[in-house]
Design an enzyme around this catalytic site. Structure first.
Site, PDB file in Angstrom:
ATOM      1  N   THR A  20      40.007  51.337 102.136  1.00  0.00           N
ATOM      2  CA  THR A  20      38.926  50.632 103.047  1.00  0.00           C
ATOM      3  C   THR A  20      38.137  50.084 101.735  1.00  0.00           C
ATOM      4  O   THR A  20      37.372  49.059 102.465  1.00  0.00           O
ATOM      5  CB  THR A  20      38.646  51.594 103.950  1.00  0.00           C
ATOM      6  OG1 THR A  20      39.728  51.980 104.768  1.00  0.00           O
ATOM      7  CG2 THR A  20      37.503  50.987 104.872  1.00  0.00           C
ATOM      8  N   THR A 195      41.286  56.743 102.316  1.00  0.00           N
ATOM      9  CA  THR A 195      40.773  58.060 102.745  1.00  0.00           C
ATOM     10  C   THR A 195      42.016  58.731 103.572  1.00  0.00           C
ATOM     11  O   THR A 195      42.074  60.006 103.510  1.00  0.00           O
ATOM     12  CB  THR A 195      39.598  58.028 103.641  1.00  0.00           C
ATOM     13  OG1 THR A 195      40.083  57.146 104.779  1.00  0.00           O
ATOM     14  CG2 THR A 195      38.716  57.639 103.175  1.00  0.00           C
TER      15      THR A 195
END
EC number: 3.5.1.1
Length: 657
Positions: A20, A195
């Site tokens: 991200t 993540t």
């Protein structure tokens, strides 16, 4: 352009795998954009200030800021100056590096100050070498250490970039391999990663990076850098700051102002910025107003082996989460070949259904060589044998996994099963042992902690007088107790006062002991440093970090040298060996930017060179690029001193280069 003062600069390799942190919004949602991250960081002066003339570099004091703001330097500088002030860093990779026509150009790719595509050369099978343009952070004061330092880093970007949900075992091995290829070229490593599976990768790397002696940090973001409000800036800048300023020889994970041991974390939230938690082990670093390193919890490398990356993992492992009513048929489906290992997520403290068909399925698999590891479904807690329903699993051949996370247990099992020399019995034995601090040993297996009274102030002061005395004879006996109180005013002291006194004396004593090759004095200091004296130098709760890395790595305030530096400079082999056995860091640099290995070679201590090299030491890129090593070799060659040339060769120098 070479660095002005190598000692004031740390070199960090950022391996950007995707995630991200570098994504942009598209019609399909967030997607990774090649080179967007590198271009963005180059445009932000908090991440890139090559001329050290930004606000961040000149705001350490009111006077400095006023002088800078009126000097005219606060206006934007021209692109050609930015380019000229940069320097490229040598980087090795397992695949070709550079912009290619098959990738869509970044929205920043037309900016004038971008450097041209680097030339990438294949130097061996699966090894490529290139010089990547570097970025350099503003020079800033290091919290807790006092000196100013800038961090020069290069970004090794993967192509294609991966969403972490697409990460596989061969990608973990690739990261480990690229760290190994660049291990001698950089002081530390930061891995940018998505993540969702970051805790799997950090756990896997903790095992694949064997005998690690440098800092490796994984980080990423919940909100990409492309968004005005994001957590990417704090996470990346925090990871760079820790990696560039502290040697924490572990694979760790940094998120939301906290550095965790990499094999102790799990992702706990998909929407909070505090996305990770480590329920069974405290953080290694807490970043607030100060950067507080919990040195007592940092692993110390005492194996005296060189770092290497293990490059294999068994894919024949899986997680099996128990549920009420699970049958033996279901269990057998998971345990059937080619499965070689199962992480069994049990109820509570290691309990399971007592269905006979289920227990028989487990026992049959264990008898056939399948390794089954029991962990708890609870986020916090450990597997124990307190209940009958847990002991029946052990009787079936299931191995307790302690308080390991599911991610850690799976990757550890995969790592051990990939070692052909290990039998299933040996794997079962190693599963329950902490190899990288991944589980808490049972209390019964822990050594007894020394009492705070084991090493008292009387013994400490006696050693101080003995070591600091010019003559070893006629050493006065110092007594602090009832006898002394009879002759003088009593000295009452609190535990904190005593710890403060020890913290002030021990660093001086350990340096004095190694300078004199006094093994007795060194052993006393090391024993004191593991007793009532804490790695923070003051009793628990008192605050300030005084001795980062413990007494064995305490630095002299003037020279920045560690006890290992001092022992090496004096050629004291016994002390070198004792320090290494006690966790001395071979990659520490003094105020001049030199490692102990450099001094050992420069002083001609061939035996110590061999010891340090076997313990993982290497001559860093800065020592080579600054010309110190090359000049020493040239002088030896001109003088015809083959012995000196041989010592530099044994230290890792290419004497023909």
């Amino acid at each position: 352009m070479e660095p002005r003062q190598p000692a004031d600069e740390a070199r960090v390799l950022v391996i950007y795998t995707g995630g991200t942190i570098g994504m942009l919004v598209s019609s399909r949602g967030y997607i990774p954009e090649p080179y967007f991250l590198t271009d963005t960081l180059r445009s932000q002066k908090r991440f890139h200030d090559p001329l050290q003339d930004s606000l961040f570099s000149n705001a350490a004091s009111v006077e400095g800021y006023r002088e800078w703001s009126t000097s005219g330097k606060s206006s934007p500088i021209s692109p050609d100056k930015v380019t000229a002030a940069g320097t490229s860093l040598l980087v090795r990779s397992s695949r070709p590096v550079g912009r290619t026509s098959t990738l869509s150009p970044s929205i920043f790719s037309q900016i004038e100050n971008l450097l041209e595509q680097p030339e990438c050369m294949k130097i061996a099978d699966g090894i490529y070498e290139t010089r990547l343009p570097s970025l350099v952070t503003p020079r800033s004061v290091v919290p807790g250490l006092g000196h100013t330092k800038c961090i020069r880093y290069a970004i090794l970007e993967w192509s294609p970039l991966l969403d972490s949900s697409n990460m596989e075992m061969h990608d973990w091995i690739r990261i480990a391999g690229e760290i190994e290829l660049n291990y001698s070229l950089f002081d530390a490593f930061v891995v940018l990663h998505g993540t969702d599976t970051m805790s799997y990768t950090s756990s896997a790397l903790s095992f694949l990076l064997e005998d690690l002696g440098k800092t490796v940090i994984l980080t990423g973001a919940q909100i990409p850098l492309s968004q005005l409000r994001n957590d990417a800036v704090d996470n990346l800048l925090g990871a760079l700051s820790i990696a560039g300023n502290y040697i924490i020889p572990e694979c760790s994970l940094y998120f939301n102002h906290t550095l965790y041991r990499g094999n102790r974390v799990s992702k706990a939230s998909s929407y909070d910025l505090n996305a990770f938690h480590s329920p069974n082990f405290p953080p290694l670093v807490n970043v607030g107003i100060d950067i507080v390193v919990n040195w007592n919890d940092v692993l110390r490398q005492t194996s005296l082996r060189r770092f290497k990356a293990y490059k294999d993992m068994s894919p024949h492992v899986a997680n099996l989460r128990l549920f009420p009513g699970m049958t033996g048929t279901t269990a057998r489906a998971f345990l059937a070949p080619p499965t070689r290992g199962i992480v069994l997520e049990t109820f509570g403290a290691g309990n399971a259904s007592q269905r006979p068909d289920f227990l028989v399925a487990l026992k049959e698999a264990c008898d056939c060589g399948v390794v089954i590891v029991a962990i708890s479904q609870c986020a916090k807690g450990s597997v124990s044998g307190d209940y009958e329903t847990g002991r029946t699993l052990i009787q079936a051949g299931v191995v307790p996994g302690g308080d390991m996370t599911p991610e850690c247990a799976l990757t550890k099992l995969s790592y051990l099963l990939a070692k052909p020399e290990l039998t299933p019995t040996q794997v079962r034995s190693l599963i329950s042992l902490p190899l990288r601090g991944e589980l808490t040993p049972p209390v019964s297996s822990l050594p007894a902690a020394p009492s705070s009274d084991d090493v008292d102030l009387q013994g400490l002061l006696s050693q101080f007088v003995r070591l600091s005395s010019a003559r070893k004879a006629d050493i006065p006996q110092i007594v602090i107790g009832e006898e002394a109180q009879d002759a003088a005013a009593p000295w009452s002291r609190t535990a904190a006062e005593r710890a403060s006194t020890e913290a002030a004396l021990l660093p001086f004593l350990v340096h004095l002991a190694v300078a004199r090759d006094d093994i007795e004095g060194l052993e006393f200091c090391l024993a004191s440093g593991t007793g009532s004296f804490t790695a923070s130098g003051i009793s628990e709760g008192a605050g300030e970090v005084i001795v980062p890395g413990g007494i064995v790595n305490c630095l002299d305030a003037g020279s920045g040298r560690s006890p290992l530096h001092v022992a090496v400079l004096n050629g004291n082999t016994r002390c070198v060996e004792k320090l290494l056995e006690s966790g001395a860091l071979v990659h520490l640099r003094d105020a001049l930017g030199h490692t102990a290995l450099y001094y050992a070679a420069r002083q001609g201590h061939a035996g110590i060179v061999d010891i340090l090299v076997s313990a993982g030491a290497n001559l860093g890129g800065m020592e080579n690029e600054a010309g110190y090593v090359g000049l020493a070799v040239q002088n030896a060659v001109r003088a015809g001193n083959e012995a000196v040339v041989e010592i530099w060769r044994r230290a890792g120098t290419n004497v023909m280069g």
